[in-house]
Write an enzyme that holds these catalytic residues in place. Structure first.
Site, mmCIF file in Angstrom:
data_model
loop_
_atom_site.group_PDB
_atom_site.id
_atom_site.type_symbol
_atom_site.label_atom_id
_atom_site.label_comp_id
_atom_site.label_asym_id
_atom_site.label_seq_id
_atom_site.Cartn_x
_atom_site.Cartn_y
_atom_site.Cartn_z
ATOM 1 N N ASP A 102 -2.517 -21.168 -38.305
ATOM 2 C CA ASP A 102 -2.230 -19.535 -38.399
ATOM 3 C C ASP A 102 -1.043 -19.405 -37.051
ATOM 4 O OD1 ASP A 102 -0.510 -16.915 -39.625
ATOM 5 O OD2 ASP A 102 -1.447 -16.513 -37.896
ATOM 6 N N GLY B 15 0.617 -6.900 -40.954
ATOM 7 C CA GLY B 15 0.250 -5.937 -41.422
ATOM 8 C C GLY B 15 2.441 -5.535 -42.153
ATOM 9 N N LYS C 275 2.485 -20.932 -35.336
ATOM 10 C CA LYS C 275 3.149 -19.432 -34.140
ATOM 11 C C LYS C 275 3.721 -20.354 -32.646
ATOM 12 C CE LYS C 275 1.586 -15.312 -36.880
ATOM 13 N NZ LYS C 275 0.225 -14.779 -36.700
ATOM 14 N N LYS D 141 6.385 -18.708 -40.846
ATOM 15 C CA LYS D 141 5.863 -19.931 -39.495
ATOM 16 C C LYS D 141 5.342 -21.074 -40.504
ATOM 17 C CE LYS D 141 2.309 -16.667 -40.541
ATOM 18 N NZ LYS D 141 2.207 -15.106 -41.226
#
Ligand SMILES: NC(=O)c1ccc[n+]([C@@H]2O[C@H](COP(=O)([O-])OP(=O)(O)OC[C@H]3O[C@@H](n4cnc5c(N)ncnc54)[C@H](OP(=O)(O)O)[C@@H]3O)[C@@H](O)[C@H]2O)c1
Length: 438
Positions: free
Chosen positions: A205, A308, A209, A109
């Protein structure tokens, strides 16, 4: 060619958390994927930084290299999967791959938020697709949903809980009453926070996005400096508790929206009070959720693991399956690629919401009237007030106001006048309140 004979030959750059997951899960579901796509997805070569690093997947040594350019220059490789992370080298790698007419899959991203406009233009020029399902909300198929399934909609708004680490921390502050620092330490111990969690904590972060979602929804790449991003590091247990008393939970919320008839788009991220009854308020721990409202479909909600190894590799593999289909049908960039670069950014001062304002005021009569006078003169209504009992014999006590919808600029004007009062201390907390109505 017989369907079963087809191969998609993959160059995997990066064998860290996500790269290892992609390798492992391509092996695990090899026959299932071949059955479904009619193509064998084969990892031909893998680029890493350190050949001697111990890994939780076993890759034959002849497939490993420390030079990602070998992947690009290999004529037997059809597609490059960029999972090295970072901006500069990832950018160089993606540009080289597209220039070599190879399709690219990335989960990065940061590089898209910084260089997405240029990369998508290059991808179109080269007719080599750039896929990025893993870049937003990990395993949740939100890119495909907005780009394909909701193509018939004008997107009215997107509200997203799109950073698992900060959501874990805020959940633990709310449910266990532990401080930000304690919750961060717990998240690190459990492996929910990176060794350097700064981009999670400072909101960037999620900011990256949100920029990608802004592009998908409105075809416009906002530059990072145009986006307002605030993190959760200053949220106190008092704020969590006052928000609770008022009927809200605090979440790090990404807001992407465009008012009908307004060319300008709003993309921002901040800790935000959301009503306890709303389904997003029950998204706890490391989970992500994205609520998309379209003018045709109405309300939709996407929920799942936002990060994950396995969840993210599921998104990468879905891009690889699309690529297999496109490559074997000899089509380049397909489907809807948001473009046109229409719209401009809505200036922060003009963005509208309700607000939570926590002040520290002198414990004497008349102070609330002085504050109400200022908010009234600035046309900012007060929805509710709580004045908790002071914890000590301090001369100052907390005063919490819930302010009606107003532009951020108006509220900042009122706030600077309020903070100029002799009876009000300068330390304060101002947070957005979103009713989450489209
Ligand atoms: N982790 C998540 O849950 C998640 C979720 C969504 C998206 N993503 C994105 O996916 C990407 C990868 O994340 P990650 O967590 O897998 O990172 P990571 O664990 O740090 O892995 C990075 C990998 O890239 C390799 N690498 C780095 N620089 C390289 C270079 N110059 N040449 C060759 N190999 C190089 C490293 O090699 P060595 O192993 O030898 O050091 C490592 O294998 C990032 O863009 C991230 O934002 C991650």
């Amino acid at each position: 060619m017989d369907k079963k004979e087809k191969q998609l030959r993959i160059g995997l750059a990066g064998l860290g958390n996500v790269g290892a997951g992609v390798y492992k899960n391509l092996e695990k579901n090899k026959s299932l994927l071949c059955e479904r796509t009619g193509t064998e997805l084969v990892v031909k070569k893998v680029a890493v930084r350190d050949l001697n690093r111990k890994r939780d997947v076993t890759v034959p040594s002849e497939k490993l290299t420390t030079d990602w350019k070998e992947l690009i220059n290999d004529p037997e490789i059809d597609i490059i999967v960029e999972l090295i992370g970072g901006v500069d080298e990832a950018h160089e790698l993606i540009v080289a791959a597209l220039n070599a007419n190879k399709a690219v899959v990335t989960g990065n991203k940061a590089v898209l938020a910084e260089k997405g406009k240029e990369l998508i233009e290059l991808s179109e020029k080269q007719n080599s697709p750039l896929y990025c399902e893993a870049a937003v909300a990990g395993g949740i198929p939100i890119i495909k949903a907005v780009k394909e399934a909701l193509i018939g909609n004008r997107i009215t708004s997107i509200f997203g809980i799109i950073n698992g680490t900060s959501n874990y921390i805020l959940t633990r502050m709310t449910s266990a009453g532990i401080t930000f620092q304690e919750a961060l330490e717990e998240a690190t111990q459990k492996g929910f926070a990176e060794a350097d969690p700064s981009l999670d904590i400072n909101g960037w972060d999620a900011g990256h996005k949100a920029i990608i979602l802004g592009w998908l929804s409105y075809g416009h790449w906002l530059r990072p400096e145009e986006v307002s991003v605030n993190g959760i590091e200053d949220i106190s247990l008092d704020d969590v508790s006052f928000a609770n008393d008022l009927g809200y939970e605090i979440k790090l919320l990404g807001v992407i929206r465009q008012a009908e008839g307004d060319e300008r788009i709003e993309v921002r991220v901040s800790p935000t009070l959301i009503p306890k009854g709303h389904i997003l308020s029950s998204v706890d721990g490391v989970f992500n959720a994205v609520a998309v409202h379209g003018d045709v479909v109405g309300e939709t909600l996407f929920y799942g693991s936002g990060a994950g190894q396995d969840a993210t590799s599921s998104a990468v593999i879905s891009d690889l399956a699309d690529a297999a289909e496109n490559i074997h049908n000899d089509v380049g960039c397909t489907g809807f690629v948001p473009k046109g670069d229409f719209g401009t950014v809505l200036p922060l001062d003009e963005t509208l919401s309700q607000y939570y304002l926590r002040l520290s005021v002198a414990d004497r009569p008349g102070v609330l009237a002085q504050i109400a006078d200022i908010t009234g003169k600035n046309n900012v209504g007060i929805l509710s007030v709580i004045q908790p009992e002071p914890a000590s014999s301090s001369k100052h006590i907390p005063l919490v106001l819930l302010l009606h919808d107003a532009s951020y600029g108006t509220v900042q004007n009122a706030l600077s006048a309020i903070l100029g009062l002799e009876s009000v201390e300068t330390k304060h907390t101002l947070l957005r309140v979103e009713t989450l109505k489209s």
